[in-house]
Write an enzyme that holds these catalytic residues in place. Structure first.
Site, PDB file in Angstrom:
ATOM      1  CG  ASN A   9      29.724  43.099  48.287  1.00  0.00           C
ATOM      2  OD1 ASN A   9      29.097  43.957  48.902  1.00  0.00           O
ATOM      3  ND2 ASN A   9      30.892  43.332  47.709  1.00  0.00           N
ATOM      4  CG  HIS A  91      35.133  44.345  48.205  1.00  0.00           C
ATOM      5  ND1 HIS A  91      35.263  45.131  47.093  1.00  0.00           N
ATOM      6  CD2 HIS A  91      34.389  43.265  47.828  1.00  0.00           C
ATOM      7  CE1 HIS A  91      34.619  44.552  46.086  1.00  0.00           C
ATOM      8  NE2 HIS A  91      34.082  43.423  46.511  1.00  0.00           N
ATOM      9  CD  GLU A  93      33.786  47.170  44.476  1.00  0.00           C
ATOM     10  OE1 GLU A  93      32.896  47.313  45.334  1.00  0.00           O
ATOM     11  OE2 GLU A  93      33.692  46.374  43.520  1.00  0.00           O
ATOM     12  CD  GLU A 157      35.644  39.316  45.938  1.00  0.00           C
ATOM     13  OE1 GLU A 157      34.564  38.800  45.667  1.00  0.00           O
ATOM     14  OE2 GLU A 157      35.776  40.514  46.261  1.00  0.00           O
ATOM     15  CB  SER A 193      32.580  38.144  36.657  1.00  0.00           C
ATOM     16  OG  SER A 193      32.937  39.511  36.582  1.00  0.00           O
TER      17      SER A 193
HETATM   18  C1  PEP Z   1      32.267  41.448  44.735  1.00  0.00           C
HETATM   19  O1  PEP Z   1      31.670  42.481  44.906  1.00  0.00           O
HETATM   20  O2  PEP Z   1      32.892  40.947  45.677  1.00  0.00           O
HETATM   21  C2  PEP Z   1      32.240  40.821  43.405  1.00  0.00           C
HETATM   22  C3  PEP Z   1      32.898  39.693  43.221  1.00  0.00           C
HETATM   23  O3  PEP Z   1      31.523  41.459  42.418  1.00  0.00           O
HETATM   24  P1  PEP Z   1      31.021  40.820  41.022  1.00  0.00           P
HETATM   25  O4  PEP Z   1      30.390  39.495  41.355  1.00  0.00           O
HETATM   26  O5  PEP Z   1      30.029  41.821  40.497  1.00  0.00           O
HETATM   27  O6  PEP Z   1      32.222  40.665  40.135  1.00  0.00           O
END
Ligand code: PEP
Length: 232
Positions: A9, A91, A93, A157, A193
């Site tokens: 992503n 997501h 965000e 997530e 992460s």
């Molecule tokens: C994501 O954008 O779904 C995500 C998990 O970001 P990151 O790996 O940067 O934490």
């Protein structure tokens, strides 16, 4: 859908189409041999520009109507017509920065599936929910909106682990993935992460069917190492 899933992503990166083409090309070459379902979610505008062979393209969002007076939105048929086969919905965000509701996310997932797109449906609790011991209740409520389909996978997530460098522990992931699988029967990806240094440990967690990777998916060598760990 056979095999574990590795999804990149890119969020609102990189800044130019030249960079996007270069980055996609590098990732395409580096991941070509890995026995995984390899997915790339660039910003909408780059999708038709990326001529890649070893990755399947998807979009980071979609609207739930097919066409009409919805300024700024992109429909499922539009995505299909430029080569996208997958879409991410829900997501964190989009939930927390843009303010999308569970109901809107459900409609997006349903419209995408109906059009023939495959879906990654994101769920996950905020830090305050986890600290208050509400994480299972929060995720259970989010799951109640998920349209169960063989073309849909869930991504767990935890919001406090996204882009923070702080990932959930193997125990936290294992128990939440088991909880999600028990309720939905669907595949579950972990996101939050995931980096080269922790991918091996996270890939061995039972019930992890793949990773959704943000920041590290913009670094081709690091992303390849994550893919190698996932492929085992
Ligand atoms: C994501 O954008 O779904 C995500 C998990 O970001 P990151 O790996 O940067 O934490």
């Amino acid at each position: 859908m056979e095999g574990r899933i590795l999804a990149a992503n890119w969020k609102m990166n990189p800044a130019t189409k030249e960079e996007a083409i270069r980055l996609a090309g590098e990732i395409d070459d580096l991941l070509s041999e890995l026995p995984l379902v390899r997915l790339l979610f660039p910003p909408f505008v780059y999708i038709p520009l990326l001529k890649i062979r070893n990755l399947t393209l998807g979009a980071q969002d979609v609207f739930y109507e097919e066409k009409g007076a919805f300024t700024g939105e992109i429909s499922p048929p539009m995505l299909l017509s430029v080569g996208a086969k997958w879409v991410i919905v829900g997501h964190s965000e989009r939930r927390n920065v843009i303010g999308e509701s569970d109901e809107v996310i459900r409609r997006k997932a349903e419209a995408a599936l109906k059009a023939g797109l495959k879906v990654i449906y994101c769920v996950g609790e905020k830090l305050e929910d986890r600290e208050a011991g509400r994480h299972f209740a929060v995720v259970e409520n989010q799951l109640s909106y998920v349209p169960v389909s063989e073309d849909l996978v869930v991504a767990y997530e935890p919001v406090w682990a996204i882009g923070t460098g702080r990932n959930a522990s193997p125990e936290q992931i294992e128990e939440m993935h088991a909880f999600i699988k028990e309720r939905t029967g669907l595949k579950v990806l972990y996101g939050g992460s995931v980096k080269a240094h922790n991918a091996g440990e996270l890939a061995r967690v039972p019930n992890v069917d793949g990773f959704l990777v943000g920041g590290a998916s913009l670094k081709p060598e690091e992303f390849r190492k994550i893919g190698e760990a996932l492929a085992g």
